[in-house]
Design an enzyme around this catalytic site. Structure first.
Site, PDB file in Angstrom:
ATOM      1  N   CYS A   1      79.781  68.639   4.188  1.00 14.06           N
ATOM      2  CA  CYS A   1      80.869  68.728   3.546  1.00 14.06           C
ATOM      3  C   CYS A   1      81.518  70.531   3.853  1.00 14.06           C
ATOM      4  O   CYS A   1      82.846  71.490   4.083  1.00 14.06           O
ATOM      5  CB  CYS A   1      81.389  68.647   1.810  1.00 14.06           C
ATOM      6  SG  CYS A   1      80.931  66.552   2.275  1.00 14.06           S
TER       7      CYS A   1
ATOM      8  N   ASP B   1      60.047  46.059  -3.846  1.00 12.92           N
ATOM      9  CA  ASP B   1      60.970  45.082  -4.492  1.00 12.92           C
ATOM     10  C   ASP B   1      59.976  43.434  -3.751  1.00 12.92           C
ATOM     11  O   ASP B   1      59.965  43.256  -2.465  1.00 12.92           O
ATOM     12  CB  ASP B   1      62.218  44.985  -4.056  1.00 12.92           C
ATOM     13  CG  ASP B   1      62.709  44.582  -5.166  1.00 12.92           C
ATOM     14  OD1 ASP B   1      62.300  43.530  -5.932  1.00 12.92           O
ATOM     15  OD2 ASP B   1      64.016  44.195  -4.997  1.00 12.92           O
TER      16      ASP B   1
ATOM     17  N   ASP C   1      60.403  38.175 -10.599  1.00 17.47           N
ATOM     18  CA  ASP C   1      60.989  37.985 -11.367  1.00 17.47           C
ATOM     19  C   ASP C   1      62.241  36.942 -11.564  1.00 17.47           C
ATOM     20  O   ASP C   1      62.820  36.544 -10.189  1.00 17.47           O
ATOM     21  CB  ASP C   1      61.075  38.903 -12.395  1.00 17.47           C
ATOM     22  CG  ASP C   1      62.515  40.204 -11.715  1.00 17.47           C
ATOM     23  OD1 ASP C   1      62.294  40.144 -10.621  1.00 17.47           O
ATOM     24  OD2 ASP C   1      62.548  40.407 -12.301  1.00 17.47           O
TER      25      ASP C   1
ATOM     26  N   CYS D   1      78.272  70.307   0.114  1.00 15.31           N
ATOM     27  CA  CYS D   1      76.804  70.189   0.545  1.00 15.31           C
ATOM     28  C   CYS D   1      77.358  70.156   2.140  1.00 15.31           C
ATOM     29  O   CYS D   1      78.149  70.410   2.237  1.00 15.31           O
ATOM     30  CB  CYS D   1      76.769  68.141   0.490  1.00 15.31           C
ATOM     31  SG  CYS D   1      77.098  67.211   1.548  1.00 15.31           S
TER      32      CYS D   1
HETATM   33 ZN   LIG Z   1      79.416  66.641   0.270  1.00 19.96          ZN
END
Ligand SMILES: [Zn+2]
Length: 490
Positions: free
Chosen positions: A284, A93, A128, A281
């Site tokens: 978790c 960026d 921009d 995941c």
């Molecule tokens: Zn998770």
């Protein structure tokens, strides 16, 4: 045709594509997520973003690097890839965000693009001018003009095989967004970020976001890779992909983690409020909510950032699978149920059913009618358009139930599609799964289909045999269509 971008599968206006990034020697599969890496503070090391999360491309801010002497020297000396420890593609960026935040920055488009090239960026960005939503017209036009001048300057700079993005601005003015997009597409620049939409997303204005994206898409060719700049919440990815956005960047995974916020595809939770972790995941499954809270601050932030990334990348994979399976709009409908503002976004998307229909494949998986919004999907629209072209006999019964003896020929009558000739009833989308307890949106759409067929064939006598359609729908049927209530017949 833009050579760098090849389209594979499509669903609604969403697509799976391959974006070739020559300078990195990498082909990125889109829709793709670019994790934002802060050069000063790496919550998750970039090498880990690639190995654990499968990131093929990331984005960092060349203006921050340029403004900090130590970072600048190091980037010039070893290059961005070694500095960050990342082998994939790196987009940079330019400081436009800082320009919008602080009103001025100290580099020009020439300087920053040349700098991005020197430090080895694979996709650079000119400076921009991001005009916020609801700006007054004069300001939006004036700033757009500056952005367009800078795109023209960017076109003239020799940056070798670095791709260069051409941001599309124009605030919340549809016509400005569209003409900005047409101008950007007319340059020889490569990637098209839709800018300054973050305030819309922060305010949950998903309906307005859809209008802005639709306007920009009208001005861009199909082969333009579109980056929804600053969009990092997984809740809205499906909606944005269905509109034809290909690239997303997420700073949210790290910023939210810093505030103790836990991303889900249904919205954001605060770790302090969670009794259970609704996710499978690695973070978790290793922790419960309490043990996550008990970690020291740094470990907790890292764990939350990792969870946030897992959720974010998983949603992107789910979206690609939906495009391939032809049920992206079913996924958008599901996500739209998580928040009324998302429902606004989905309803706004359906306003563009005609346009969505253009790129939508003629045949996909099975159409699932899962909400009253399904009645306005592009597939219904397409069937109605097709009704104009079908051959019909002099007398035709359209029936939701059995044949009625006094008619010679009958077709099925299926909400939300309306009339369905026998020979098409097993083809997509007419083999749809619809609930047996239908709703009035589906019946209204079916009645529209009946009227389309009746208008296209004024010489035919039509009768509709329905199962208790409400009076307000029957009142909308063409005058010459006879109606028979099957329920009343017993
Ligand atoms: Zn998770």
């Amino acid at each position: 045709m833009r050579e760098a971008f090849e389209l594979r599968d499509a669903d609604a206006a969403g697509r799976i594509g391959e974006l070739e990034i020559p300078r990195a020697g990498v082909t990125v599969e889109t829709p793709a997520l670019l994790p934002v890496v802060n050069p000063n503070l790496q919550t998750i090391p970039p090498a880990d973003l690639a190995e654990t999360f499968g990131a093929e491309i990331l984005i960092t801010n060349s203006y921050i690097i340029h403004s900090n002497e130590e970072l600048r020297e190091r980037a010039l000396e070893v290059g961005l890839h070694d500095m960050l420890g990342f082998d994939g593609a790196i987009m940079t960026d330019s400081g436009s965000f800082q320009l919008a935040e602080y009103g001025e920055i100290t580099v020009t488009t020439e300087e920053i693009l040349e700098f991005q090239h020197e430090i080895g960026s694979d996709v650079g960005t000119p400076v921009d001018v991001p005009t916020p939503p609801d700006a007054d017209r004069e300001r939006a036009e004036e700033e757009l003009e500056q952005t367009q001048e800078r795109l023209e300057i960017a076109e003239g700079i020799d940056v070798g095989d670095m791709l260069v993005s051409a941001p599309v601005q124009g605030s919340t003015f549809g016509d400005l967004r569209e003409s900005a997009a047409r101008h950007a597409y007319g340059t020889d620049l490569d990637v098209f970020p839709i800018g300054a939409v973050v305030p819309l997303m922060n305010d949950y204005r998903y309906g307005d976001m859809v209008d802005v994206v639709a306007a920009a898409k009208r001005g861009l060719g199909r082969d333009a890779p579109v980056h929804l700049f600053g969009a990092g919440h997984p809740m809205m990815f499906a909606l944005a992909v269905a509109m034809g956005c290909d690239l997303f960047d997420s700073a949210a995974y790290a910023l939210y983690a810093r505030d103790g916020r836990y991303l889900t595809v249904r919205g954001t939770e605060h770790l302090d409020d969670l009794d259970y972790l609704p996710c499978s995941c690695p973070v978790c499954t290793e922790h419960d909510a309490e043990s996550l809270r008990d970690l020291d601050e740094e470990a907790r932030e890292t764990a939350l950032a990792r969870h946030n990334l897992h959720v974010t990348f998983a949603e992107m994979r789910r979206i690609k699978a939906a495009i391939r399976g032809g049920d992206l709009l079913e996924l958008v409908e599901e996500r739209a149920r998580a928040h009324p503002a998302m429902l606004d976004g989905y309803r706004a998307l359906l306003e563009y059913a005609d346009w969505l229909e253009e790129d939508d494949p003629a045949s996909k998986g099975t159409f699932f009618y899962t909400s009253s919004e399904s009645a306005r999907r592009p597939e219904v629209r397409r069937h109605h358009d097709r009704l104009d072209r079908l051959a019909v006999p002099d007398e035709l019964l359209l029936t939701e139930g059995p044949h009625v003896d006094r008619f010679e020929t009958s077709w099925r009558l299926v909400p939300p599609f309306g009339p369905v000739p026998r020979h098409l009833s097993t083809t997509y989308p007419l083999n749809a799964e619809v609930p047996s307890r239908t709703d009035s949106a589906a019946i209204e759409a079916a009645a529209e289909g009946v009227n389309r067929l009746a208008e296209a064939n004024p010489g035919t006598d039509f009768a509709v045999a329905h199962r208790g359609w409400p009076d307000h729908v029957l009142a909308e049927l063409s005058e010459d269509v006879e109606s028979i209530d099957l329920d009343a017949m017993g």
